[in-house]
Design a protein around this motif. Sequence first.
Motif, short mmCIF file in Angstrom:
data_model
loop_
_atom_site.label_atom_id
_atom_site.label_comp_id
_atom_site.label_asym_id
_atom_site.label_seq_id
_atom_site.Cartn_x
_atom_site.Cartn_y
_atom_site.Cartn_z
N ILE A 187 0.88 -1.07 -0.20
CA ILE A 187 -0.13 -0.16 0.03
C ILE A 187 0.76 1.24 0.01
N ARG A 188 1.88 1.14 0.56
CA ARG A 188 2.62 2.24 1.01
C ARG A 188 3.45 2.48 -0.24
N ALA A 189 3.97 1.50 -1.20
CA ALA A 189 4.62 1.70 -2.41
C ALA A 189 3.72 2.12 -3.59
N ALA A 190 2.58 1.77 -3.57
CA ALA A 190 1.55 2.01 -4.58
C ALA A 190 1.01 3.28 -4.34
N GLY A 191 1.01 3.83 -3.04
CA GLY A 191 0.27 4.99 -2.97
C GLY A 191 -1.44 4.95 -2.83
N VAL A 192 -1.92 3.99 -2.77
CA VAL A 192 -3.27 3.75 -2.76
C VAL A 192 -4.12 4.32 -1.49
N GLU A 193 -5.16 4.88 -1.89
CA GLU A 193 -5.89 5.30 -0.46
C GLU A 193 -7.20 4.65 -0.26
N ASN A 194 -7.69 3.76 -1.08
CA ASN A 194 -8.96 3.49 -1.13
C ASN A 194 -8.93 2.09 -0.58
N VAL A 195 -8.20 1.64 0.50
CA VAL A 195 -8.40 0.66 1.05
C VAL A 195 -8.68 0.52 2.60
N SER A 196 -9.18 -0.48 3.11
CA SER A 196 -9.48 -0.75 4.47
C SER A 196 -8.94 -2.03 4.85
N VAL A 197 -8.46 -2.49 6.10
CA VAL A 197 -7.60 -3.43 6.39
C VAL A 197 -8.19 -4.00 7.74
N HIS A 198 -8.91 -5.24 7.64
CA HIS A 198 -9.30 -5.97 8.62
C HIS A 198 -8.42 -7.23 9.12
N PRO A 199 -7.55 -7.05 10.11
CA PRO A 199 -6.56 -8.17 10.26
C PRO A 199 -7.03 -9.25 11.31
N GLY A 200 -8.23 -9.91 10.47
CA GLY A 200 -8.72 -10.89 11.41
C GLY A 200 -9.64 -11.77 10.48
N ASP A 201 -10.57 -12.47 10.95
CA ASP A 201 -11.56 -13.47 10.38
C ASP A 201 -12.53 -12.58 9.62
N ALA A 202 -12.95 -12.95 8.48
CA ALA A 202 -13.87 -12.30 7.50
C ALA A 202 -15.22 -12.62 8.06
#
Length: 237
Positions: free
Chosen positions: A111-126
Amino acid sequence: MSDSSPPVFDPNPPHRNFYGRRHGKTLRQSQKGYLSEDLGELRPRGITLEDNPDRHPIDPETFFGDDRPLWLEVGFGGGEHMVHMAATYPDIGIIGCEPYINGVAMLLGKIRAAGVENVSVHPGDARDLMDVLPDASIARAFLMYPDPWPKLRHHRRRFVTPEHLQPLARVMAPGGIFRVASDIPDYIRQTREEVPPAGFEMIADTDQAWDDWTRTRYEQKALREGRAPHYVTFRRL
């Protein structure tokens, strides 16, 4: 004929087991930095019991601050596909779920490398996320090279079972697209059998990747080891 009606929102989901890995090799210092510096800002609120003890449905606009279409990737692995889709479609918002913390760290670096801002991250079970998403809030979902659980007695742990597919059907909008990619023939077999009864129709079943596809690390491994990828597309009824 299958019943295409999604189950109702359940504010008190049953206790569930988790069978996958949460940690792998020791993280590099840079990856530890991604987790400590970036994850907090990208992590959605209202998912865990700690910040949503009553399990109220969350407002989809809280993810990105507007009413843009929401896409969901279940088990994003190293994040190649998720970041590619975010860069290709900047006007949508992508929510990724992945309990494997090493994969989360890899995604944050991308995400840092690509510079995208339209992402949200849930570090767990879907399933925890789907518990609190409102009905029909997801326009597109992805299951890319999921854990195959190859032993017969473990097939019930696969994502393409009613325990996962019924909540997915509930949160997907009518006409929403669900994509599945795997190099395991038996996983594709089970996908063909289990997804339609949950409220989907299959609209493509092929060895040709989607036009907007990008090859992931898991697909590259499959090709090196002589396994053929397969791509199946469903539409929510």
